[in-house]
Motif scaffolding. Structure first.
Motif, PDB file in Angstrom:
ATOM      1  N   TYR A  49      -9.651  86.847  -6.553  1.00  0.00           N
ATOM      2  CA  TYR A  49      -8.820  86.177  -7.553  1.00  0.00           C
ATOM      3  C   TYR A  49      -7.808  87.157  -8.177  1.00  0.00           C
ATOM      4  CZ  TYR A  49     -11.146  81.592  -8.001  1.00  0.00           C
ATOM      5  OH  TYR A  49     -11.614  80.317  -7.798  1.00  0.00           O
ATOM      6  N   VAL A  50      -8.291  88.347  -8.529  1.00  0.00           N
ATOM      7  CA  VAL A  50      -7.415  89.336  -9.156  1.00  0.00           C
ATOM      8  C   VAL A  50      -6.329  89.790  -8.180  1.00  0.00           C
ATOM      9  CG1 VAL A  50      -7.324  91.695 -10.092  1.00  0.00           C
ATOM     10  CG2 VAL A  50      -9.104  90.109 -10.851  1.00  0.00           C
ATOM     11  N   LEU A  51      -6.693  90.023  -6.938  1.00  0.00           N
ATOM     12  CA  LEU A  51      -5.723  90.451  -5.930  1.00  0.00           C
ATOM     13  C   LEU A  51      -4.648  89.390  -5.710  1.00  0.00           C
ATOM     14  CD1 LEU A  51      -4.815  92.506  -3.798  1.00  0.00           C
ATOM     15  CD2 LEU A  51      -6.323  91.336  -2.178  1.00  0.00           C
ATOM     16  N   ILE A  52      -5.057  88.149  -5.541  1.00  0.00           N
ATOM     17  CA  ILE A  52      -4.096  87.059  -5.339  1.00  0.00           C
ATOM     18  C   ILE A  52      -3.192  86.914  -6.562  1.00  0.00           C
ATOM     19  CG2 ILE A  52      -3.859  84.554  -5.064  1.00  0.00           C
ATOM     20  CD1 ILE A  52      -4.698  86.012  -2.498  1.00  0.00           C
ATOM     21  N   GLN A  53      -3.783  86.982  -7.745  1.00  0.00           N
ATOM     22  CA  GLN A  53      -2.977  86.849  -8.966  1.00  0.00           C
ATOM     23  C   GLN A  53      -1.985  87.991  -9.081  1.00  0.00           C
ATOM     24  OE1 GLN A  53      -2.895  88.594 -12.182  1.00  0.00           O
ATOM     25  NE2 GLN A  53      -1.339  87.115 -12.767  1.00  0.00           N
ATOM     26  N   SER A  54      -2.424  89.200  -8.769  1.00  0.00           N
ATOM     27  CA  SER A  54      -1.551  90.366  -8.848  1.00  0.00           C
ATOM     28  C   SER A  54      -0.398  90.271  -7.852  1.00  0.00           C
ATOM     29  CB  SER A  54      -2.367  91.635  -8.599  1.00  0.00           C
ATOM     30  OG  SER A  54      -1.533  92.765  -8.597  1.00  0.00           O
ATOM     31  N   LEU A  55      -0.709  89.882  -6.639  1.00  0.00           N
ATOM     32  CA  LEU A  55       0.339  89.728  -5.625  1.00  0.00           C
ATOM     33  C   LEU A  55       1.334  88.636  -6.004  1.00  0.00           C
ATOM     34  CD1 LEU A  55      -1.750  90.089  -2.342  1.00  0.00           C
ATOM     35  CD2 LEU A  55      -0.104  91.723  -3.274  1.00  0.00           C
ATOM     36  N   ALA A  56       0.827  87.507  -6.467  1.00  0.00           N
ATOM     37  CA  ALA A  56       1.715  86.413  -6.873  1.00  0.00           C
ATOM     38  C   ALA A  56       2.595  86.839  -8.041  1.00  0.00           C
ATOM     39  CB  ALA A  56       0.893  85.178  -7.241  1.00  0.00           C
ATOM     40  N   TYR A  57       2.021  87.586  -8.967  1.00  0.00           N
ATOM     41  CA  TYR A  57       2.791  88.070 -10.121  1.00  0.00           C
ATOM     42  C   TYR A  57       3.902  89.022  -9.674  1.00  0.00           C
ATOM     43  CZ  TYR A  57       3.880  90.037 -14.682  1.00  0.00           C
ATOM     44  OH  TYR A  57       4.535  90.434 -15.811  1.00  0.00           O
ATOM     45  N   LEU A  66       5.329  89.267  -6.742  1.00  0.00           N
ATOM     46  CA  LEU A  66       6.351  88.526  -5.999  1.00  0.00           C
ATOM     47  C   LEU A  66       7.241  87.722  -6.939  1.00  0.00           C
ATOM     48  CD1 LEU A  66       4.293  87.273  -2.930  1.00  0.00           C
ATOM     49  CD2 LEU A  66       6.133  88.991  -2.928  1.00  0.00           C
ATOM     50  N   ASP A  67       6.663  87.253  -8.025  1.00  0.00           N
ATOM     51  CA  ASP A  67       7.402  86.422  -8.966  1.00  0.00           C
ATOM     52  C   ASP A  67       8.346  87.236  -9.853  1.00  0.00           C
ATOM     53  OD1 ASP A  67       8.127  84.048 -10.278  1.00  0.00           O
ATOM     54  OD2 ASP A  67       6.552  84.302 -11.772  1.00  0.00           O
ATOM     55  N   VAL A  68       7.840  88.302 -10.447  1.00  0.00           N
ATOM     56  CA  VAL A  68       8.636  89.035 -11.431  1.00  0.00           C
ATOM     57  C   VAL A  68       9.221  90.338 -10.898  1.00  0.00           C
ATOM     58  CG1 VAL A  68       7.336  88.049 -13.346  1.00  0.00           C
ATOM     59  CG2 VAL A  68       6.696  90.291 -12.454  1.00  0.00           C
ATOM     60  N   GLY A  69       8.737  90.785  -9.752  1.00  0.00           N
ATOM     61  CA  GLY A  69       9.239  92.022  -9.174  1.00  0.00           C
ATOM     62  C   GLY A  69       8.370  93.214  -9.534  1.00  0.00           C
ATOM     63  N   PRO A  91       8.667  83.856 -18.341  1.00  0.00           N
ATOM     64  CA  PRO A  91       7.831  82.746 -17.854  1.00  0.00           C
ATOM     65  C   PRO A  91       7.489  82.940 -16.375  1.00  0.00           C
ATOM     66  CG  PRO A  91       9.744  81.921 -19.032  1.00  0.00           C
ATOM     67  CD  PRO A  91       9.940  83.397 -18.870  1.00  0.00           C
ATOM     68  N   LEU A  92       6.257  82.583 -16.010  1.00  0.00           N
ATOM     69  CA  LEU A  92       5.816  82.754 -14.638  1.00  0.00           C
ATOM     70  C   LEU A  92       6.274  81.593 -13.766  1.00  0.00           C
ATOM     71  CD1 LEU A  92       2.141  83.936 -15.224  1.00  0.00           C
ATOM     72  CD2 LEU A  92       4.143  85.335 -14.700  1.00  0.00           C
ATOM     73  N   GLY A  93       6.520  81.897 -12.508  1.00  0.00           N
ATOM     74  CA  GLY A  93       6.840  80.865 -11.537  1.00  0.00           C
ATOM     75  C   GLY A  93       5.599  80.070 -11.171  1.00  0.00           C
ATOM     76  N   LYS A  94       5.777  79.139 -10.248  1.00  0.00           N
ATOM     77  CA  LYS A  94       4.696  78.218  -9.901  1.00  0.00           C
ATOM     78  C   LYS A  94       3.450  78.938  -9.382  1.00  0.00           C
ATOM     79  CE  LYS A  94       5.532  75.332  -6.565  1.00  0.00           C
ATOM     80  NZ  LYS A  94       5.840  74.166  -5.728  1.00  0.00           N
ATOM     81  N   MET A  95       3.585  79.779  -8.372  1.00  0.00           N
ATOM     82  CA  MET A  95       2.410  80.427  -7.776  1.00  0.00           C
ATOM     83  C   MET A  95       1.779  81.455  -8.720  1.00  0.00           C
ATOM     84  SD  MET A  95       1.921  78.796  -5.182  1.00  0.00           S
ATOM     85  CE  MET A  95       0.986  79.496  -3.869  1.00  0.00           C
ATOM     86  N   ALA A  96       2.596  82.223  -9.394  1.00  0.00           N
ATOM     87  CA  ALA A  96       2.055  83.206 -10.339  1.00  0.00           C
ATOM     88  C   ALA A  96       1.330  82.501 -11.490  1.00  0.00           C
ATOM     89  CB  ALA A  96       3.160  84.113 -10.868  1.00  0.00           C
ATOM     90  N   GLY A  97       1.897  81.403 -11.946  1.00  0.00           N
ATOM     91  CA  GLY A  97       1.264  80.636 -13.020  1.00  0.00           C
ATOM     92  C   GLY A  97      -0.048  80.013 -12.575  1.00  0.00           C
ATOM     93  N   ARG A  98      -0.051  79.438 -11.392  1.00  0.00           N
ATOM     94  CA  ARG A  98      -1.274  78.827 -10.878  1.00  0.00           C
ATOM     95  C   ARG A  98      -2.366  79.874 -10.664  1.00  0.00           C
ATOM     96  NH1 ARG A  98       0.873  74.460  -6.342  1.00  0.00           N
ATOM     97  NH2 ARG A  98       1.865  73.048  -7.833  1.00  0.00           N
ATOM     98  N   SER A  99      -1.997  81.001 -10.083  1.00  0.00           N
ATOM     99  CA  SER A  99      -3.002  82.035  -9.831  1.00  0.00           C
ATOM    100  C   SER A  99      -3.540  82.611 -11.146  1.00  0.00           C
ATOM    101  CB  SER A  99      -2.454  83.137  -8.927  1.00  0.00           C
ATOM    102  OG  SER A  99      -1.366  83.805  -9.533  1.00  0.00           O
ATOM    103  N   ARG A 100      -2.678  82.710 -12.155  1.00  0.00           N
ATOM    104  CA  ARG A 100      -3.130  83.186 -13.475  1.00  0.00           C
ATOM    105  C   ARG A 100      -4.107  82.196 -14.104  1.00  0.00           C
ATOM    106  NH1 ARG A 100      -4.128  87.567 -15.877  1.00  0.00           N
ATOM    107  NH2 ARG A 100      -5.831  86.510 -16.854  1.00  0.00           N
ATOM    108  N   ARG A 101      -3.771  80.908 -14.017  1.00  0.00           N
ATOM    109  CA  ARG A 101      -4.653  79.891 -14.589  1.00  0.00           C
ATOM    110  C   ARG A 101      -5.974  79.814 -13.828  1.00  0.00           C
ATOM    111  NH1 ARG A 101       0.390  77.580 -14.843  1.00  0.00           N
ATOM    112  NH2 ARG A 101       0.058  76.212 -13.054  1.00  0.00           N
TER     113      ARG A 101
END
Length: 129
Positions: free
Chosen positions: A18-26, A28-31, A44-54
């Motif tokens: 979960y942490v790895l996926i959230q970190s990668l999505a974050y 990719l989203d914010v740079g 604000p987080l994009g769709k995938m970063a927001g979903r992975s965070r939630r």
């Protein structure tokens, strides 16, 4: 090692995933540059970063209960078939929860959550009954 402790040890892969996926999505989203900084001006987080965070937040709400029940089962010596299936339901439902949330499959995420809570309930009953 008992099944309960083995599953508890393997549950660390769940957290790591979960942490790895959230970190990668974050990232990719914010740079990478923003992610490596202090994040004082969080955007604000994009769709995938927001979903992975939630999804990670949601896991955190139930994981402590899973750990507590696993330890209670082990210390009390009450691990049995009920707790075996409860632990399995929780563990595997949480693995399915993450991709179902990321993909956005209607109702599957909620069903996974419900199955994981059922698993916790079975573990609880194994401890107290």
């Amino acid at each position: 090692m008992s099944f309960t402790l083995t599953l508890l040890a393997w549950s660390t892969t769940l957290i790591a995933g979960y942490v790895l996926i959230q970190s990668l999505a974050y990232q990719l989203d914010v740079g990478v540059t923003h992610g490596a900084g202090p994040r004082d001006n969080e955007r604000p987080l994009g769709k995938m970063a927001g979903r992975s965070r939630r999804a990670l937040d949601n896991l955190g709400q139930t994981y402590a209960v899973f750990v507590a029940l696993s330890l209670a089962l082990e210390l009390s010596g009450r691990a049995d078939g009920l707790s075996f299936w409860g632990g399995q339901l929780y563990f595997w439902a949480r693995w399915v929860y993450l991709p179902s949330y990321l993909i956005g499959v209607p109702y599957v995420r909620s069903l996974c959550w419900l199955v994981s809570v059922l698993g916790l309930a079975l573990m609880f009953f194994a401890v107290v009954i």
